[in-house]
Scaffold this motif. Structure first.
Motif, PDB file in Angstrom:
ATOM      1  N   GLU A 157       4.749   2.429   8.211  1.00 37.78           N
ATOM      2  CA  GLU A 157       4.282   2.239   6.682  1.00 37.78           C
ATOM      3  C   GLU A 157       4.706   1.232   6.030  1.00 37.78           C
ATOM      4  O   GLU A 157       4.178   0.562   5.157  1.00 37.78           O
ATOM      5  CB  GLU A 157       4.478   3.564   6.160  1.00 37.78           C
ATOM      6  CG  GLU A 157       3.813   3.756   4.648  1.00 37.78           C
ATOM      7  CD  GLU A 157       4.384   4.888   3.733  1.00 37.78           C
ATOM      8  OE1 GLU A 157       3.649   5.295   2.939  1.00 37.78           O
ATOM      9  OE2 GLU A 157       5.474   5.672   4.155  1.00 37.78           O
ATOM     10  N   ARG A 158       6.151   1.188   6.203  1.00 37.50           N
ATOM     11  CA  ARG A 158       6.690  -0.111   5.891  1.00 37.50           C
ATOM     12  C   ARG A 158       6.272  -1.364   6.194  1.00 37.50           C
ATOM     13  O   ARG A 158       5.877  -2.388   5.252  1.00 37.50           O
ATOM     14  CB  ARG A 158       8.179  -0.199   6.011  1.00 37.50           C
ATOM     15  CG  ARG A 158       8.936   0.549   5.219  1.00 37.50           C
ATOM     16  CD  ARG A 158      10.213   0.683   5.497  1.00 37.50           C
ATOM     17  NE  ARG A 158      10.720  -0.586   4.789  1.00 37.50           N
ATOM     18  CZ  ARG A 158      12.028  -1.260   5.157  1.00 37.50           C
ATOM     19  NH1 ARG A 158      12.753  -0.912   6.015  1.00 37.50           N
ATOM     20  NH2 ARG A 158      12.172  -2.496   4.393  1.00 37.50           N
ATOM     21  N   VAL A 159       5.612  -1.499   7.186  1.00 38.12           N
ATOM     22  CA  VAL A 159       4.935  -2.879   7.849  1.00 38.12           C
ATOM     23  C   VAL A 159       3.674  -3.001   6.868  1.00 38.12           C
ATOM     24  O   VAL A 159       3.316  -4.116   6.298  1.00 38.12           O
ATOM     25  CB  VAL A 159       4.921  -2.816   9.412  1.00 38.12           C
ATOM     26  CG1 VAL A 159       3.604  -3.968   9.850  1.00 38.12           C
ATOM     27  CG2 VAL A 159       5.891  -2.720  10.089  1.00 38.12           C
ATOM     28  N   ALA A 160       2.827  -2.109   6.688  1.00 35.59           N
ATOM     29  CA  ALA A 160       1.671  -1.879   6.027  1.00 35.59           C
ATOM     30  C   ALA A 160       1.841  -2.447   4.575  1.00 35.59           C
ATOM     31  O   ALA A 160       1.179  -3.217   4.014  1.00 35.59           O
ATOM     32  CB  ALA A 160       0.840  -0.568   6.122  1.00 35.59           C
ATOM     33  N   ASP A 161       2.835  -1.947   3.797  1.00 37.24           N
ATOM     34  CA  ASP A 161       3.335  -2.262   2.480  1.00 37.24           C
ATOM     35  C   ASP A 161       3.688  -3.826   2.371  1.00 37.24           C
ATOM     36  O   ASP A 161       3.197  -4.200   1.629  1.00 37.24           O
ATOM     37  CB  ASP A 161       4.592  -1.386   2.122  1.00 37.24           C
ATOM     38  CG  ASP A 161       3.954  -0.023   1.960  1.00 37.24           C
ATOM     39  OD1 ASP A 161       2.755   0.508   1.767  1.00 37.24           O
ATOM     40  OD2 ASP A 161       5.029   1.060   1.879  1.00 37.24           O
ATOM     41  N   PHE A 170     -10.157 -10.154   1.321  1.00 38.92           N
ATOM     42  CA  PHE A 170      -9.057  -9.893   2.408  1.00 38.92           C
ATOM     43  C   PHE A 170      -8.044  -9.208   1.800  1.00 38.92           C
ATOM     44  O   PHE A 170      -7.486  -8.281   2.570  1.00 38.92           O
ATOM     45  CB  PHE A 170      -8.552 -11.132   2.981  1.00 38.92           C
ATOM     46  CG  PHE A 170      -9.486 -11.957   3.619  1.00 38.92           C
ATOM     47  CD1 PHE A 170     -10.261 -11.418   4.872  1.00 38.92           C
ATOM     48  CD2 PHE A 170     -10.007 -13.117   3.253  1.00 38.92           C
ATOM     49  CE1 PHE A 170     -11.106 -12.237   5.522  1.00 38.92           C
ATOM     50  CE2 PHE A 170     -11.052 -13.879   3.865  1.00 38.92           C
ATOM     51  CZ  PHE A 170     -11.745 -13.465   4.964  1.00 38.92           C
ATOM     52  N   VAL A 171      -7.549  -9.324   0.728  1.00 41.62           N
ATOM     53  CA  VAL A 171      -6.689  -8.712   0.016  1.00 41.62           C
ATOM     54  C   VAL A 171      -7.150  -7.244  -0.390  1.00 41.62           C
ATOM     55  O   VAL A 171      -6.395  -6.223  -0.034  1.00 41.62           O
ATOM     56  CB  VAL A 171      -6.127  -9.225  -1.446  1.00 41.62           C
ATOM     57  CG1 VAL A 171      -5.174  -8.410  -2.063  1.00 41.62           C
ATOM     58  CG2 VAL A 171      -5.489 -10.413  -1.072  1.00 41.62           C
ATOM     59  N   GLU A 229      -3.937  -0.362   3.954  1.00 34.04           N
ATOM     60  CA  GLU A 229      -2.490   0.208   3.585  1.00 34.04           C
ATOM     61  C   GLU A 229      -2.701   1.695   3.102  1.00 34.04           C
ATOM     62  O   GLU A 229      -1.763   2.601   3.545  1.00 34.04           O
ATOM     63  CB  GLU A 229      -1.755  -0.581   2.331  1.00 34.04           C
ATOM     64  CG  GLU A 229      -0.219  -0.283   2.116  1.00 34.04           C
ATOM     65  CD  GLU A 229      -0.053   0.807   1.335  1.00 34.04           C
ATOM     66  OE1 GLU A 229       1.055   1.385   1.314  1.00 34.04           O
ATOM     67  OE2 GLU A 229      -0.763   1.172   0.160  1.00 34.04           O
ATOM     68  N   ASN A 230      -3.701   1.998   2.211  1.00 34.32           N
ATOM     69  CA  ASN A 230      -3.913   3.433   2.162  1.00 34.32           C
ATOM     70  C   ASN A 230      -4.368   4.340   3.189  1.00 34.32           C
ATOM     71  O   ASN A 230      -4.011   5.349   3.261  1.00 34.32           O
ATOM     72  CB  ASN A 230      -5.408   3.429   1.189  1.00 34.32           C
ATOM     73  CG  ASN A 230      -4.857   2.900  -0.271  1.00 34.32           C
ATOM     74  OD1 ASN A 230      -3.497   2.783  -0.745  1.00 34.32           O
ATOM     75  ND2 ASN A 230      -5.638   2.387  -0.984  1.00 34.32           N
ATOM     76  N   GLU A 231      -5.136   3.754   4.110  1.00 31.59           N
ATOM     77  CA  GLU A 231      -5.437   4.291   5.379  1.00 31.59           C
ATOM     78  C   GLU A 231      -3.884   4.775   6.073  1.00 31.59           C
ATOM     79  O   GLU A 231      -3.781   5.907   6.700  1.00 31.59           O
ATOM     80  CB  GLU A 231      -6.296   3.674   6.197  1.00 31.59           C
ATOM     81  CG  GLU A 231      -6.802   4.116   7.378  1.00 31.59           C
ATOM     82  CD  GLU A 231      -7.747   3.446   8.295  1.00 31.59           C
ATOM     83  OE1 GLU A 231      -7.886   3.841   9.577  1.00 31.59           O
ATOM     84  OE2 GLU A 231      -8.500   2.510   7.725  1.00 31.59           O
TER      85      GLU A 231
END
Length: 86
Positions: free
Chosen positions: A57-61, A10-11, A18-20
């Motif tokens: 993007e911050r949410v994904a990070d 999952f990680v 996140e890369n996407e």
């Protein structure tokens, strides 16, 4: 530790997502600049547009950081990489 091993896939998925998201941010930015150049968008809305995609993007990070925290109690990405957890 067993839980961390079970969560590892999952990680890795979070990292891939996140890369996407990073790639999508670049694509969205390029598309926006193209629309600006073609006169399809007004410069005045650019700040809102870039703020929105930066927020996403911050949410994904943050989600990736949560995943690392579940895997590694310190939440350190570099420690997780060094120990081979990811």
């Amino acid at each position: 530790m067993v839980e961390a091993i079970l969560l590892l896939p999952f990680v890795k998925q979070l990292v891939a997502l996140e890369n996407e998201v990073d790639a999508m941010k670049k694509d969205l930015s390029s598309s926006h600049f193209a629309r600006l150049a073609e006169g399809k968008c007004k410069l005045e809305v650019s700040a809102y547009f870039f703020s929105a995609i930066a927020g996403l993007e911050r949410v994904a990070d943050h989600l990736v950081n949560v995943g690392y925290s579940v895997l590694n109690p310190t939440g350190s990405q570099s420690e997780a990489r060094q120990t081979g957890e990811i």
